[in-house]
Design an enzyme around this catalytic site. Structure first.
Site, mmCIF file in Angstrom:
data_model
loop_
_atom_site.group_PDB
_atom_site.id
_atom_site.type_symbol
_atom_site.label_atom_id
_atom_site.label_comp_id
_atom_site.label_asym_id
_atom_site.label_seq_id
_atom_site.Cartn_x
_atom_site.Cartn_y
_atom_site.Cartn_z
ATOM 1 N N SER A 133 0.861 -1.176 0.000
ATOM 2 C CA SER A 133 0.000 0.000 0.000
ATOM 3 C C SER A 133 0.898 1.227 0.000
ATOM 4 O O SER A 133 1.863 1.298 -0.766
ATOM 5 C CB SER A 133 -0.942 -0.029 1.214
ATOM 6 N N TYR A 147 -5.147 8.204 -6.318
ATOM 7 C CA TYR A 147 -4.129 7.221 -5.928
ATOM 8 C C TYR A 147 -4.370 6.741 -4.500
ATOM 9 O O TYR A 147 -4.336 5.532 -4.222
ATOM 10 C CB TYR A 147 -2.735 7.837 -6.052
ATOM 11 N N LYS A 151 -5.203 2.890 -3.027
ATOM 12 C CA LYS A 151 -4.465 2.224 -1.956
ATOM 13 C C LYS A 151 -5.344 2.008 -0.726
ATOM 14 O O LYS A 151 -5.203 1.012 -0.004
ATOM 15 C CB LYS A 151 -3.211 3.033 -1.590
#
Length: 275
Positions: A133, A147, A151
């Site tokens: 992650s 983004y 994650k």
């Protein structure tokens, strides 16, 4: 019998470093990547017979079947390093539907493809799953919305997976690196902000671009942490790596707790009836 590892994103960054370390321990590594030249380099580095390279786009329709066949041919699987992904930075509004879809296809849906292909073998070996992650899988900065969301999805999928797999003996750990000197920055996509987002997204991107080299950690620290966690009998669910990751995640958690406490009275108040 030597252990067998499957590592996605094995041709660069953390994936490459972990591949090298796993080979050094005598493990058989299934190295998955899209760059044929980099995979060939790994073959040259590996002792004979200890590496299987797989040139594969994990978003391809047949990716799961290809992975399943590769794991079946290997005979077992002990450790999965689910590491492939890329970065995308820009304001939430300005990232178009195609870019948004692409980041989730690679960072989330391909991650799930790898899990589906490998979990039967990992259950059989009571193996380890390590999901890469980021520190911003726990919170978001200006410009990191899409983004960070990808994650964050990996984080919650992994947390659920850890609960679901607990009776089988498979252990799941989420690796949350901070800012490290890898090829990530060279490969990320940046959507430059318009005037509306210059004070927030623009400022953040500019400040980040001005960081000195010493602000970027040694990626070997992440690879070493992954190797340590993979060997632990009782590994953590989450492992932040790097001082900036620890500091920023702690600050985010404290802020969320403070907000929860501040608004607890309203949160627990009876619903207001409307006439």
């Amino acid at each position: 019998m030597p252990s067998t590892w499957l590592i996605t994103g094995a041709t660069s960054g953390f994936g490459r470093l972990v591949t090298e370390r796993a080979l050094a321990t005598g493990a058989h590594v299934i190295a998955v990547g899209r760059r044929r030249d980099r995979l060939a380099e790994l073959v040259q580095l590996a002792p004979a017979g200890e590496i299987t390279t797989l040139e594969l786009d994990l978003t391809a329709p047949d990716a799961q079947a290809v992975l399943e066949g590769t794991v079946r041919a290997a005979g077992r699987l002990d450790v999965l390093i689910n590491n492939a992904g890329y970065g995308l930075f820009g304001s939430v509004e300005q990232i178009d539907a195609d870019e948004a879809r692409a980041i989730f296809e690679t960072n989330v849906l391909a991650n799930l493809t790898v899990l589906r292909a490998t979990l039967p073998a990992l259950r059989a070996s009571q193996g380890r799953v390590l999901q890469t992650s980021s520190l911003i899988g726990q919170f978001a900065w200006p410009s990191s919305g899409l983004y960070a969301a990808s994650k964050g999805a990996v984080e919650l999928i992994s947390e659920a997976l850890a609960h679901e797999l607990a009776p089988t003996g498979v252990k799941v750990t989420i690796i949350e690196p901070g800012t490290f000197a890898t090829e990530f920055a060279a490969n990320l996509k940046v959507i430059l902000p318009n005037d509306a987002y210059a004070p927030t997204v623009g400022k953040f991107l500019n400040d980040f671009s001005q960081l000195p080299p010493e602000a970027f950690g040694d990626p070997n620290a992440v690879a070493d942490a992954i190797m340590t966690v993979a060997a632990l009998r009782e590994p953590p669910l989450r492992l932040a790596v790097g001082a900036d990751a620890v500091e920023n995640i702690r600050a985010s958690l404290r802020s969320r707790l403070e907000e929860l406490d501040r608004w607890e009275t309203l949160s627990l108040a009876p619903a207001q009836q409307t006439v």
